[in-house]
Design a protein around this motif. Structure first.
Motif, short mmCIF file in Angstrom:
data_model
loop_
_atom_site.label_atom_id
_atom_site.label_comp_id
_atom_site.label_asym_id
_atom_site.label_seq_id
_atom_site.Cartn_x
_atom_site.Cartn_y
_atom_site.Cartn_z
N LEU A 174 -32.32 -2.77 12.16
CA LEU A 174 -33.16 -3.11 13.31
C LEU A 174 -33.62 -1.92 14.16
CD1 LEU A 174 -31.63 -6.47 14.55
CD2 LEU A 174 -33.62 -6.09 13.10
N ASN A 175 -32.89 -0.81 14.14
CA ASN A 175 -33.29 0.34 14.97
C ASN A 175 -34.40 1.17 14.34
OD1 ASN A 175 -32.08 1.86 12.97
ND2 ASN A 175 -30.48 2.70 14.29
N GLY A 176 -34.90 0.78 13.16
CA GLY A 176 -36.00 1.50 12.52
C GLY A 176 -35.55 2.51 11.48
N GLU A 177 -34.27 2.62 11.24
CA GLU A 177 -33.77 3.54 10.22
C GLU A 177 -33.81 2.89 8.84
OE1 GLU A 177 -30.36 6.44 10.75
OE2 GLU A 177 -29.44 4.95 9.43
N MET A 178 -34.19 3.66 7.84
CA MET A 178 -34.22 3.19 6.46
C MET A 178 -33.06 3.84 5.71
SD MET A 178 -38.34 3.68 5.97
CE MET A 178 -38.21 3.97 4.24
N GLN A 179 -32.39 3.05 4.89
CA GLN A 179 -31.32 3.56 4.04
C GLN A 179 -31.75 3.41 2.59
OE1 GLN A 179 -28.26 4.93 4.70
NE2 GLN A 179 -28.69 4.90 6.89
N VAL A 180 -31.44 4.41 1.79
CA VAL A 180 -31.74 4.38 0.36
C VAL A 180 -30.42 4.27 -0.38
CG1 VAL A 180 -32.82 5.58 -1.57
CG2 VAL A 180 -33.83 5.73 0.72
N TYR A 181 -30.29 3.21 -1.18
CA TYR A 181 -29.02 2.88 -1.84
C TYR A 181 -29.23 2.84 -3.36
CZ TYR A 181 -24.93 0.14 -3.18
OH TYR A 181 -23.77 -0.31 -3.78
N ASN A 182 -28.27 3.40 -4.09
CA ASN A 182 -28.30 3.39 -5.56
C ASN A 182 -27.33 2.33 -6.06
OD1 ASN A 182 -27.67 3.87 -8.31
ND2 ASN A 182 -28.36 5.99 -8.12
N PRO A 183 -27.82 1.21 -6.61
CA PRO A 183 -26.92 0.16 -7.07
C PRO A 183 -26.10 0.56 -8.30
CG PRO A 183 -29.19 -0.45 -7.52
CD PRO A 183 -29.22 0.83 -6.74
N GLY A 184 -26.59 1.53 -9.07
CA GLY A 184 -25.85 1.98 -10.25
C GLY A 184 -24.57 2.71 -9.89
N THR A 185 -24.67 3.61 -8.90
CA THR A 185 -23.49 4.37 -8.45
C THR A 185 -22.77 3.69 -7.29
OG1 THR A 185 -24.78 5.70 -6.89
CG2 THR A 185 -24.57 6.55 -9.14
N LYS A 186 -23.43 2.67 -6.73
CA LYS A 186 -22.92 1.96 -5.55
C LYS A 186 -22.71 2.90 -4.37
CE LYS A 186 -20.97 -1.80 -8.18
NZ LYS A 186 -19.85 -2.64 -8.48
N GLU A 187 -23.65 3.81 -4.20
CA GLU A 187 -23.57 4.79 -3.10
C GLU A 187 -24.87 4.84 -2.32
OE1 GLU A 187 -22.55 8.56 -4.76
OE2 GLU A 187 -20.50 7.96 -5.22
N SER A 188 -24.72 5.06 -1.01
CA SER A 188 -25.87 5.32 -0.17
C SER A 188 -26.32 6.75 -0.47
CB SER A 188 -25.45 5.19 1.29
OG SER A 188 -26.48 4.65 2.03
N MET A 189 -27.61 6.94 -0.70
CA MET A 189 -28.12 8.25 -1.09
C MET A 189 -28.55 9.08 0.12
SD MET A 189 -30.24 7.01 -4.44
CE MET A 189 -30.98 8.60 -4.73
N PHE A 190 -29.41 8.48 0.98
CA PHE A 190 -29.90 9.20 2.15
C PHE A 190 -30.55 8.21 3.10
CE2 PHE A 190 -33.02 9.62 -1.26
CZ PHE A 190 -34.19 9.19 -0.67
N ALA A 191 -30.79 8.66 4.32
CA ALA A 191 -31.46 7.84 5.34
C ALA A 191 -32.79 8.49 5.69
CB ALA A 191 -30.58 7.74 6.59
#
Length: 169
Positions: free
Chosen positions: A96-113
Protein backbone atom coordinates in the motif's frame (compact mmCIF):
# COMPACT_ATOMS: atom_id res chain seq x y z
CA UNK A 1 -12.32 -18.19 -4.43
CA UNK A 2 -13.69 -21.00 -6.56
CA UNK A 3 -12.95 -23.29 -9.51
CA UNK A 4 -15.86 -24.23 -11.77
CA UNK A 5 -16.63 -27.22 -13.98
CA UNK A 6 -19.25 -27.42 -16.72
CA UNK A 7 -22.40 -29.47 -16.00
CA UNK A 8 -21.47 -31.97 -18.71
CA UNK A 9 -18.09 -32.62 -17.06
CA UNK A 10 -15.96 -31.25 -19.90
CA UNK A 11 -12.81 -29.62 -18.55
CA UNK A 12 -10.41 -29.08 -21.44
CA UNK A 13 -8.00 -26.11 -21.47
CA UNK A 14 -10.45 -23.83 -23.28
CA UNK A 15 -13.41 -24.75 -21.09
CA UNK A 16 -11.67 -24.38 -17.74
CA UNK A 17 -9.92 -21.18 -18.79
CA UNK A 18 -13.02 -19.12 -19.49
CA UNK A 19 -15.91 -18.25 -17.25
CA UNK A 20 -18.63 -19.06 -19.81
CA UNK A 21 -22.07 -19.49 -18.31
CA UNK A 22 -21.29 -19.58 -14.59
CA UNK A 23 -24.90 -20.52 -13.81
CA UNK A 24 -24.46 -23.92 -15.52
CA UNK A 25 -21.25 -24.78 -13.69
CA UNK A 26 -20.60 -26.45 -10.39
CA UNK A 27 -17.97 -25.58 -7.83
CA UNK A 28 -14.95 -27.89 -8.04
CA UNK A 29 -13.04 -26.46 -5.11
CA UNK A 30 -12.80 -23.53 -2.78
CA UNK A 31 -9.24 -22.48 -2.07
CA UNK A 32 -8.87 -21.65 1.60
CA UNK A 33 -5.97 -19.67 3.03
CA UNK A 34 -6.36 -15.92 2.73
CA UNK A 35 -7.90 -14.27 5.77
CA UNK A 36 -8.91 -11.01 4.07
CA UNK A 37 -9.95 -9.88 0.58
CA UNK A 38 -8.03 -11.16 -2.45
CA UNK A 39 -7.13 -8.15 -4.62
CA UNK A 40 -5.18 -9.80 -7.46
CA UNK A 41 -4.98 -13.13 -9.32
CA UNK A 42 -2.63 -14.31 -12.06
CA UNK A 43 -1.44 -17.57 -13.64
CA UNK A 44 2.13 -18.83 -14.00
CA UNK A 45 3.49 -19.46 -17.52
CA UNK A 46 2.03 -22.97 -17.95
CA UNK A 47 -1.17 -22.40 -15.97
CA UNK A 48 -0.27 -25.04 -13.39
CA UNK A 49 -0.15 -22.51 -10.56
CA UNK A 50 -2.58 -19.78 -9.63
CA UNK A 51 -1.07 -16.83 -7.79
CA UNK A 52 -3.19 -14.71 -5.44
CA UNK A 53 -2.40 -11.51 -3.55
CA UNK A 54 -4.40 -10.27 -0.62
CA UNK A 55 -5.17 -7.55 1.85
CA UNK A 56 -3.96 -10.08 4.47
CA UNK A 57 -0.35 -9.22 3.48
CA UNK A 58 0.34 -12.48 1.64
CA UNK A 59 0.98 -13.73 -1.87
CA UNK A 60 -0.05 -17.37 -2.22
CA UNK A 61 0.89 -19.91 -4.88
CA UNK A 62 -1.70 -22.63 -5.53
CA UNK A 63 -1.26 -26.01 -7.20
CA UNK A 64 -4.44 -26.06 -9.27
CA UNK A 65 -4.34 -29.83 -9.85
CA UNK A 66 -4.40 -30.50 -6.10
CA UNK A 67 -6.23 -27.32 -5.01
CA UNK A 68 -3.51 -26.72 -2.39
CA UNK A 69 -1.44 -23.75 -1.34
CA UNK A 70 2.22 -24.62 -2.01
CA UNK A 71 3.96 -21.37 -1.06
CA UNK A 72 3.20 -18.24 0.96
CA UNK A 73 5.08 -14.95 0.73
CA UNK A 74 4.59 -12.59 3.67
CA UNK A 75 4.62 -8.88 2.86
CA UNK A 76 5.04 -5.88 5.17
CA UNK A 77 1.62 -4.46 4.33
CA UNK A 78 -1.57 -5.25 2.41
CA UNK A 79 -0.94 -6.00 -1.25
CA UNK A 80 -2.72 -3.73 -3.70
CA UNK A 81 -1.81 -5.49 -6.97
CA UNK A 82 0.40 -8.22 -8.41
CA UNK A 83 1.68 -9.46 -11.78
CA UNK A 84 3.46 -12.63 -12.89
CA UNK A 85 6.18 -12.01 -15.52
CA UNK A 86 6.86 -15.23 -17.45
CA UNK A 87 10.10 -14.17 -19.18
CA UNK A 88 11.85 -13.88 -15.84
CA UNK A 89 9.65 -16.32 -13.87
CA UNK A 90 9.07 -13.65 -11.23
CA UNK A 91 6.15 -12.11 -9.40
CA UNK A 92 5.98 -8.36 -8.86
CA UNK A 93 3.65 -7.17 -6.13
CA UNK A 94 2.92 -3.77 -4.62
CA UNK A 95 2.18 -2.94 -1.00
CA UNK A 96 0.00 0.00 0.00
CA UNK A 97 2.86 2.49 0.51
CA UNK A 98 3.76 2.33 -3.21
CA UNK A 99 6.75 0.01 -2.92
CA UNK A 100 7.10 -2.86 -5.39
CA UNK A 101 8.72 -6.16 -4.45
CA UNK A 102 10.15 -8.59 -6.98
CA UNK A 103 9.92 -12.23 -5.88
CA UNK A 104 11.38 -15.38 -7.47
CA UNK A 105 9.01 -18.34 -6.89
CA UNK A 106 11.69 -20.82 -8.02
CA UNK A 107 14.17 -19.85 -5.30
CA UNK A 108 11.44 -18.62 -2.94
CA UNK A 109 13.41 -15.44 -2.34
CA UNK A 110 12.70 -11.75 -2.59
CA UNK A 111 15.06 -10.37 -5.24
CA UNK A 112 14.80 -6.57 -4.92
CA UNK A 113 12.44 -3.68 -4.24
CA UNK A 114 11.53 -0.78 -6.51
CA UNK A 115 10.31 2.54 -5.11
CA UNK A 116 9.21 5.55 -7.13
CA UNK A 117 5.51 5.77 -6.39
CA UNK A 118 4.49 7.76 -3.32
CA UNK A 119 1.01 6.29 -2.91
CA UNK A 120 -0.80 3.01 -3.53
CA UNK A 121 -0.07 1.29 -6.85
CA UNK A 122 -3.38 0.45 -8.50
CA UNK A 123 -2.44 -1.69 -11.51
CA UNK A 124 0.35 -3.37 -13.48
CA UNK A 125 0.61 -4.06 -17.19
CA UNK A 126 3.46 -6.09 -18.69
CA UNK A 127 4.36 -5.68 -22.36
CA UNK A 128 5.98 -8.97 -23.42
CA UNK A 129 7.19 -7.55 -26.73
CA UNK A 130 9.33 -4.75 -25.28
CA UNK A 131 9.71 -6.37 -21.84
CA UNK A 132 8.54 -3.32 -19.91
CA UNK A 133 6.38 -3.32 -16.77
CA UNK A 134 4.03 -0.35 -16.41
CA UNK A 135 2.53 0.70 -13.09
CA UNK A 136 -0.23 3.18 -12.27
CA UNK A 137 -0.80 4.82 -8.91
CA UNK A 138 -2.94 7.11 -6.81
CA UNK A 139 0.08 9.47 -6.79
CA UNK A 140 -1.06 10.60 -10.29
CA UNK A 141 1.86 8.87 -12.06
CA UNK A 142 2.39 6.10 -14.59
CA UNK A 143 5.86 4.57 -14.51
CA UNK A 144 7.60 2.36 -17.07
CA UNK A 145 10.04 -0.12 -15.49
CA UNK A 146 12.90 -2.13 -16.96
CA UNK A 147 12.88 -5.08 -14.56
CA UNK A 148 16.14 -6.52 -15.95
CA UNK A 149 17.93 -3.25 -15.04
CA UNK A 150 15.94 -2.79 -11.82
CA UNK A 151 14.99 0.81 -12.58
CA UNK A 152 12.34 3.17 -13.82
CA UNK A 153 12.91 4.20 -17.45
CA UNK A 154 10.05 6.67 -17.90
CA UNK A 155 7.78 8.55 -15.51
CA UNK A 156 4.58 10.18 -16.73
CA UNK A 157 3.18 12.42 -14.02
CA UNK A 158 0.94 15.40 -13.49
CA UNK A 159 -2.37 13.63 -14.09
CA UNK A 160 -5.22 15.54 -12.51
CA UNK A 161 -6.31 12.53 -10.42
CA UNK A 162 -4.86 9.24 -9.26
CA UNK A 163 -4.54 6.68 -12.05
CA UNK A 164 -6.65 3.59 -11.34
CA UNK A 165 -5.58 1.34 -14.22
CA UNK A 166 -3.15 0.99 -17.08
CA UNK A 167 -2.99 -0.74 -20.47
CA UNK A 168 -0.57 -0.11 -23.30
CA UNK A 169 -1.37 -0.49 -27.01
Amino acid sequence: FFFFQAEDGIRDAQESRGFGDVYKRQVLASLQGHTKSVWALDWDFNRSKLISASEDQTVRFWDVAKYQCINVVNAEDAISCMKYIPEYDIVVYAVLNGEMQVYNPGTKESMFALKKHEKRITDFYYDQEVKILVSSSLDKKVIYWDISKQKAVKIIGSFEHGVSGVAVV
